[in-house]
Design an enzyme around this catalytic site. Structure first.
Site, PDB file in Angstrom:
ATOM      1  N   TYR A  93      38.602  36.354  35.896  1.00 54.55           N
ATOM      2  CA  TYR A  93      39.556  37.455  35.738  1.00 54.55           C
ATOM      3  C   TYR A  93      38.998  38.700  36.415  1.00 54.55           C
ATOM      4  O   TYR A  93      37.876  39.132  36.119  1.00 54.55           O
ATOM      5  CB  TYR A  93      39.829  37.745  34.265  1.00 54.55           C
ATOM      6  CG  TYR A  93      40.785  38.896  34.058  1.00 54.55           C
ATOM      7  CD1 TYR A  93      42.147  38.721  34.243  1.00 54.55           C
ATOM      8  CD2 TYR A  93      40.318  40.160  33.715  1.00 54.55           C
ATOM      9  CE1 TYR A  93      43.033  39.768  34.080  1.00 54.55           C
ATOM     10  CE2 TYR A  93      41.196  41.219  33.537  1.00 54.55           C
ATOM     11  CZ  TYR A  93      42.557  41.019  33.729  1.00 54.55           C
ATOM     12  OH  TYR A  93      43.431  42.064  33.566  1.00 54.55           O
ATOM     13  N   ASP A 194      48.308  32.364  53.557  1.00 49.31           N
ATOM     14  CA  ASP A 194      49.520  32.894  52.905  1.00 49.31           C
ATOM     15  C   ASP A 194      49.297  34.369  52.604  1.00 49.31           C
ATOM     16  O   ASP A 194      49.434  34.831  51.468  1.00 49.31           O
ATOM     17  CB  ASP A 194      49.809  32.102  51.627  1.00 49.31           C
ATOM     18  CG  ASP A 194      51.218  32.322  51.092  1.00 49.31           C
ATOM     19  OD1 ASP A 194      52.030  32.955  51.791  1.00 49.31           O
ATOM     20  OD2 ASP A 194      51.511  31.865  49.979  1.00 49.31           O
TER      21      ASP A 194
END
Length: 291
Positions: A93, A194
């Site tokens: 995270y 991407d």
């Protein structure tokens, strides 16, 4: 489900992990996303149905490749698997904040170093992966023009044909793409694959890239996509070009490379992108036909 995920996190991290905090956060249009914590360790979790585990495993592989270059920051994968009803990917995270021109400039430099670092003699990847939820074929090929025309543009057109959406004769279109790219044989760089603004952020030190669709190909495909859905700040391109200036003819190739993503958006989201994709394709073919 959550106890099973917590157990696998604990096993992967060699800690006793029990979820005491869980909140759903933005995860895009494909997956559900959560922030979970035991008060000491915090993780980012993506969820999908059980069939989504192949996407998550492909993302894991790409993240590991990017991490191993030590050129830019991506979240470190923790564990990946399935429960009775779902598939999941657990990542480090990373809290994200705001960025200034200096941060964007540094990200551009880091991306250029990523692209410079590979020594792969062919274009492709060891396995097929995904662009969004669309399978992305990656059979190794020596010629860039053939790889991109067939495994990027031709593949997307074939998927659209199967849905009853026709852009024209696939062989004619892929032939035009090959002709436009003929003679362009760039270094096979490790790509994010991407790279738009939705797949990056900034922590308190540097840029962070995520959701890769990596393969070895022309570095310009990464740069091109940064201009498709909202151009990055000019300081990003200045940073990139300071390390490895873009090749002559980039502007002409940019629309060809972005056609791949427009066609994929038609495959993923339908009619909303058809007009833009058809206009792009028409312009590319029209340029090809000019004397």
């Amino acid at each position: 489900m959550w106890p099973a995920i917590a157990s696998q996190i604990g096993e992967a991290m060699h800690i006793d992990f029990n979820i005491t905090e869980r909140s759903q956060i933005s995860g895009g249009e494909i997956n559900q996303a959560f922030r979970i914590s035991d008060g000491q360790h915090t993780f980012f979790v993506k969820l999908n149905d059980r069939a989504g585990v192949d996407m998550f495993r492909a993302e894991w592989t790409a993240l590991e490749h990017l991490l191993n270059t030590q050129t830019l920051k991506v979240p470190r994968p923790v564990c990946c698997g399935t429960t009775v009803s779902s598939s999941f990917l657990v990542l480090e995270y990373i809290p994200l904040g705001h960025a200034g021109d200096q941060d964007w400039h540094m990200l551009g430099r880091q991306l250029a170093h990523l692209h410079m670092g590979s020594a792969q003699p062919m274009y492709g990847w060891d396995e097929d992966n995904f662009i969004g939820t669309t399978v992305q074929p990656n059979i190794w090929h020596k010629k860039w023009a053939t790889f991109f025309a067939e495994q990027r543009i031709g593949w997307q057109l074939q998927l659209l044909n199967e849905k009853g959406i026709h852009f024209g004769d696939i062989e004619e279109i892929t032939g035009a793409i090959k002709n436009r790219l003929a003679g362009h044989q760039p270094r096979a760089s490790l790509l994010h694959g991407d790279l738009w603004r939705g797949n990056l952020g900034f922590d308190d030190q540097q840029g962070v890239l995520f959701d890769p669709a990596s393969y070895f190909g022309d570095r310009e495909t990464d740069i091109a996509m940064t201009e498709l859905f909202g151009q990055f700040p000019s300081s990003f391109y200045q940073g990139y070009d300071a390390v490895w200036p873009r090749d002559e003819g980039y502007r002409e190739r940019r629309d060809i490379y972005n056609l791949y993503h427009l066609l994929n958006h038609v495959n993923l989201f339908g009619e909303a992108y058809i007009k833009q994709a058809k206009t792009s394709l028409f312009n590319i073919i029209a340029c090809q036909e000019k004397p």
